[in-house]
Write a protein that holds these residues in place. Structure first.
Motif, PDB file in Angstrom:
ATOM      1  N   ALA A  71       0.812  -1.226   0.000  1.00 49.57           N
ATOM      2  CA  ALA A  71       0.000   0.000   0.000  1.00 49.57           C
ATOM      3  C   ALA A  71       0.842   1.271   0.000  1.00 49.57           C
ATOM      4  O   ALA A  71       0.493   2.263   0.613  1.00 49.57           O
ATOM      5  N   ILE A 162      -8.461  -1.593   4.537  1.00 54.70           N
ATOM      6  CA  ILE A 162      -8.467  -1.094   5.904  1.00 54.70           C
ATOM      7  C   ILE A 162      -7.386  -0.035   6.083  1.00 54.70           C
ATOM      8  O   ILE A 162      -6.279  -0.194   5.591  1.00 54.70           O
ATOM      9  N   PRO A 185     -14.018  -3.865   3.699  1.00 55.92           N
ATOM     10  CA  PRO A 185     -12.806  -3.494   2.960  1.00 55.92           C
ATOM     11  C   PRO A 185     -12.676  -4.328   1.684  1.00 55.92           C
ATOM     12  O   PRO A 185     -13.110  -5.489   1.654  1.00 55.92           O
ATOM     13  N   THR A 186     -12.127  -3.746   0.632  1.00 54.03           N
ATOM     14  CA  THR A 186     -11.835  -4.509  -0.578  1.00 54.03           C
ATOM     15  C   THR A 186     -10.358  -4.334  -0.891  1.00 54.03           C
ATOM     16  O   THR A 186      -9.633  -3.706  -0.130  1.00 54.03           O
ATOM     17  N   ALA A 187      -9.934  -4.847  -2.043  1.00 51.01           N
ATOM     18  CA  ALA A 187      -8.505  -4.832  -2.356  1.00 51.01           C
ATOM     19  C   ALA A 187      -8.089  -3.609  -3.165  1.00 51.01           C
ATOM     20  O   ALA A 187      -7.057  -3.610  -3.801  1.00 51.01           O
ATOM     21  N   GLY A 190     -10.748   0.251  -7.240  1.00 51.71           N
ATOM     22  CA  GLY A 190     -11.543  -0.360  -8.317  1.00 51.71           C
ATOM     23  C   GLY A 190     -12.568  -1.347  -7.774  1.00 51.71           C
ATOM     24  O   GLY A 190     -13.766  -1.209  -8.021  1.00 51.71           O
TER      25      GLY A 190
END
Lengths: 327, 509
Positions: A71, A162, A185-187, A190
């Motif tokens: 990240a 997160i 939460p997603t990755a 998008g």
């Protein structure tokens, strides 16, 4: 044939130190602008026109290097620990203030800290906007917040991950309005968008440029924005400030940083370069196409913005705390 | 229909203009190259070339980048077949039967079938993209976390069919893959797992270094460990083309791979990789001679190679119809058109018809170009096998290292490749298959995230998986597969799989 070709990159590697040996007045060799996210993301798409405009002003090559991972932590750590000579710069997003705070919460040695960087200039600062699927009942932010108050933890939203930017925006709102929402939460940004378009979640905080086409197509509805001013492309959408939630302020911003300890004359040169670069017509055209307004700030002004933003985000992260610690 | 043909004709007039043809060709050539080189896959290729497209316009940019994407699927099979080293992650399955064919002297045939399968899949799936994009895209959006979780569970059940040896061993390998997939940031809480203070491990183990390590490096190590160097197979010219029997055996697998790849491709995720795994399993299940799989079954090349190609067209469906990135590669392609002021969204097809139809037409042309490019290359590539191993393998190792490094500019990835290489060598010594490990590494993070997202959506209630029609259906299919298997095991006792494992043991001694 194949094995003979393999020698070429090795030759290039051997030659690099020679080129680096000769140096006098700054800049005498190529500068790299590190984008800590992969090509195609906000950081990368901002870094490229910035680098091109700097190159024009300095008459010296400025290249974008994508140093990605964790990240953004990998690229930021890389710049924080590189030689403070002005040849390695960082194009960072708001997450630069979030990552060290998250590290603190988990008691792990921080990948880097904010004071390892010397802020040079803010390039853009886009407030996030709150969107909901068009078939949901809430027509205004007020209705949304009132409903959330009645059904704590029932209204869900997706985020880029997160402690990610889109998560923090929602947390600041939840705290300011005293509501509790359900976080999915997603990755990445998008997938977070896909989740709301598919109707799997009820809300999303997103950068305006990304959601505009979906608002125009009638799939999503914008309720309010996190900025201190309304978004130019959405003049009818109020800000949370106007609605009486002054702490719900959040921007997805992009700024240029140098490692701390870079000599003052070099920093001064870089600052003057950047202010000339943002005035470049090609740069303006490139940012226009991305529908990202330029919000140039430097010196004291940027430092003030950066400090205030970092403080808000640090508080936000601390309020979220460790997720597993609570039900 | 008439309207579609009219639009397509207009699209061809765009796509046949010399400059678009040129960029499509450049994309296809680069795609073939990144596909052939082990380690460097389409994502790395597209990412590296993205800045170069900023000087073009939106149509040229997307035509070239798409060329790299589907071109890589053509190139990826080459090293898999010749050297058992996946050129990119979607060609892992091709390593198994493609390489076995090459050892039997059928390398040329395998390469030709892979190229032709890719061509058929590429072309037919564009028809799907052209005619069905909007309805399929809205169907794909109905896949939320619970649907994905169910789909991945089904994917894992399908695993059981992939092995040719002991089922216990292949399940153990899948479990190992799932465990390796646990490394990295916990997406739901932000905890680092098994990262040991290495920031790069926060992203987990990449599929590319693991696949290149387990297959490529392991293959090189085990050849180096043999007392006598492996025999160099000198291909004869007349053996380059597939025989009539081989063509016949590849027809249905290509057709099934095409449909399957397209459907899997629409769903967001690393679709082209998963599509090739699923296709292999399906071919093996449907084959009348499943015992041939792993020993040079033509269908084991034709199916997966077609599936990974048509998955690339499938991945364009949500991207073009809704402006939603269905994976990392379409995300970069969307960025490429955004830079030119084209906002990706649900009205892209109406607002930018010349872009959409020009793009679709260029894919038809690009696939023809790739076929013309790849078939003659078969003769050339096969000759790589003539290079003596003491030269060939070190060169491959250099290419693989450079390729794996280039993906993220990360030395950590190179270490992952080397360590999994040694692991792969050990596992092969112990007669374990490594393909399930790769699938486990691909699926673990996806399955975990979607499972936990579903539970976050439902506030911890597992009922969400059976209340939603799509996920309930998928789970029912999975349960059916398990029951069917239990029934046949109960009825026959030892199935062919166990018999073959016994026979192989006899061979080894």
């Amino acid at each position: 044939m194949r094995h003979r070709l393999a020698v070429l990159p090795l030759c290039a590697l051997l030659l690099t130190p020679l080129a680096a040996a000769a140096q006098d007045a700054f800049p005498s060799r190529p500068i790299s602008l590190v984008a800590p996210f992969p090509p195609g993301g906000v950081a990368d798409l901002t870094a490229r026109p910035v680098a091109a405009a700097m190159e024009k002003v300095l008459k010296n090559p400025v290249g974008v290097v994508n140093k990605t991972g964790a990240a953004g932590a990998v690229g930021m750590q890389y710049v924080a620990t590189s030689k403070p000579d002005g040849y390695t710069l960082l194009l960072a997003l708001s997450s630069i203030s979030i990552i060290p705070e998250a590290d603190k919460i988990f008691d792990r040695p921080p990948a880097f800290t904010v004071d390892q960087f010397a802020p040079l200039a803010l390039i853009s600062a886009d407030p996030t906007v709150l969107v909901v699927p068009a078939d949901k009942p809430w027509k205004t932010a007020k209705e949304f917040i009132e409903d959330a108050r009645k059904r704590p933890g029932q209204i869900s939203y997706s985020s880029s991950g997160i402690y990610g930017t889109l998560h923090m925006a929602m947390e600041l709102l939840s705290h300011s309005a005293g509501i509790k929402l359900r976080h999915i939460p997603t990755a990445g940004a998008g997938p977070a968008m896909t989740a709301i378009l598919g109707g799997h979640v009820d809300a999303l905080a997103s950068g305006p440029a990304v959601v505009l086409p979906h608002i125009k197509a009638g799939k999503l509805r914008a309720l309010a924005g996190w900025g201190d001013k309304r978004v130019a492309a959405l003049p009818d959408v109020p800000t949370f400030k106007e609605l009486g939630y002054p702490d719900a302020e959040f921007y997805i911003w992009a700024g240029v940083f140098a490692p701390k300890g870079t000599p003052e004359p070099v920093l001064a040169k870089l600052r003057s370069t950047l202010s000339a670069a943002v005035a470049d017509p090609d740069f303006k055209a490139a940012m226009d196409k991305l529908e990202t307004p330029i919000a140039f700030k430097q010196g004291e002004e940027f430092q003030k913005f950066f400090d205030a933003d970092a403080k808000r985000l640090a508080e936000g992260v601390r309020k979220v705390g460790k997720v597993e610690g609570k039900k | 229909m008439v309207e579609t043909l009219g639009s397509l004709a207009a699209g061809f007039s765009v796509a046949l203009s010399p400059s678009i043809l040129f960029y499509a060709f450049v994309g296809c050539v680069i795609g073939t190259l990144v596909g052939v080189l082990p380690g460097v896959g389409p994502l790395a290729g597209i990412s590296l070339l993205l800045p170069a497209t900023f000087g073009l316009d939106a149509t040229r940019a997307i035509v070239m980048l798409a060329g790299i994407y589907y071109g890589a699927m053509y190139g990826g099979s080459t090293t898999s077949i010749l050297m058992r080293i996946p050129g990119e992650a979607a060609s892992v399955m091709t390593c198994i039967d493609g390489y076995a064919m090459a050892r039997k002297g059928r390398a040329g045939a395998a390469l030709a079938i892979a190229a032709l399968g890719s061509y058929v899949a590429g072309t037919v799936s564009i028809v799907g993209l052209m005619l069905l994009a909007p309805p399929l895209a809205s169907f794909a959006l109905r896949f939320g976390p619970p649907e994905y979780a169910a789909l991945y569970v089904l994917g894992l059940l399908v695993l059981a069919y992939m092995s040719s040896g002991s089922m216990l061993k292949s399940l153990a390998m899948a479990a190992l893959g799932l465990l390796l997939g646990m490394v990295g940031i916990d997406q739901m809480t932000g905890y680092f797992r098994y990262a040991y203070g290495i920031v790069e491990l926060g992203d987990g183990l990449g599929v590319v270094p693991v696949a290149v390590g387990l297959f490529g490096v392991a293959e090189i190590l085990s050849s180096a460990g043999q007392a006598a160097p492996p025999e160099v197979i000198k291909p004869k010219f007349r053996e380059l083309l597939p025989t009539r029997a081989e063509w016949r055996q590849s027809g249905w697998p290509i057709a099934r791979g095409t449909v399957l790849g397209f459907l899997v491709g629409i769903l967001p995720g690393s679709a082209h990789i998963i599509a090739s795994f699923v296709s292999y399993a399906v071919e093996k299940r449907w084959s009348r001679r499943p015992q041939e799989f792993g020993h040079g079954a033509v269908a084991g090349v034709a199916g997966p190679e077609s599936a990974n190609n048509s998955a690339t067209s499938g991945a364009m469906v949500p991207m073009l119809a809704l402006g939603v990135p269905s994976g990392p590669i379409p995300a970069v392609m969307l960025a490429a058109i955004m830079v030119h002021g084209v906002a990706p969204g649900p009205r892209l097809i109406q607002e930018q018809p010349q872009l959409f139809w020009g793009f679709v037409a260029s894919m038809y042309i690009g696939n023809v170009m790739l076929l013309i490019l790849n078939l003659p290359l078969v003769g050339l590539f096969v000759n790589i096998l003539r290079v003596p191993y003491p030269y060939l393998y070190p060169a491959i190792l250099i290419f693989a290292t450079l390729g794996v490094y280039a993906v993220n500019n990360s030395v950590v990835d190179v270490w992952i490749m080397l360590i999994t290489g040694v692991l792969g060598w050990l596992l092969r010594k112990l007669d374990f298959e490594t393909a399930p490990v790769v699938l486990g590494v691909v699926l673990a993070p996806l399955l975990e995230l979607s499972l936990r997202q579903s539970l976050a959506m439902s506030d911890g209630r597992y009922g969400i998986f059976v209340q939603r029609p799509i996920s309930a259906t998928l789970l029912a299919v999975g349960a059916g597969l398990v029951l069917l298997n239990l029934y046949s095991i109960a009825r026959r006792g030892l199935d062919w799989r166990a018999k073959m494992a016994l026979a192989e043991k006899g061979d080894a001694q």
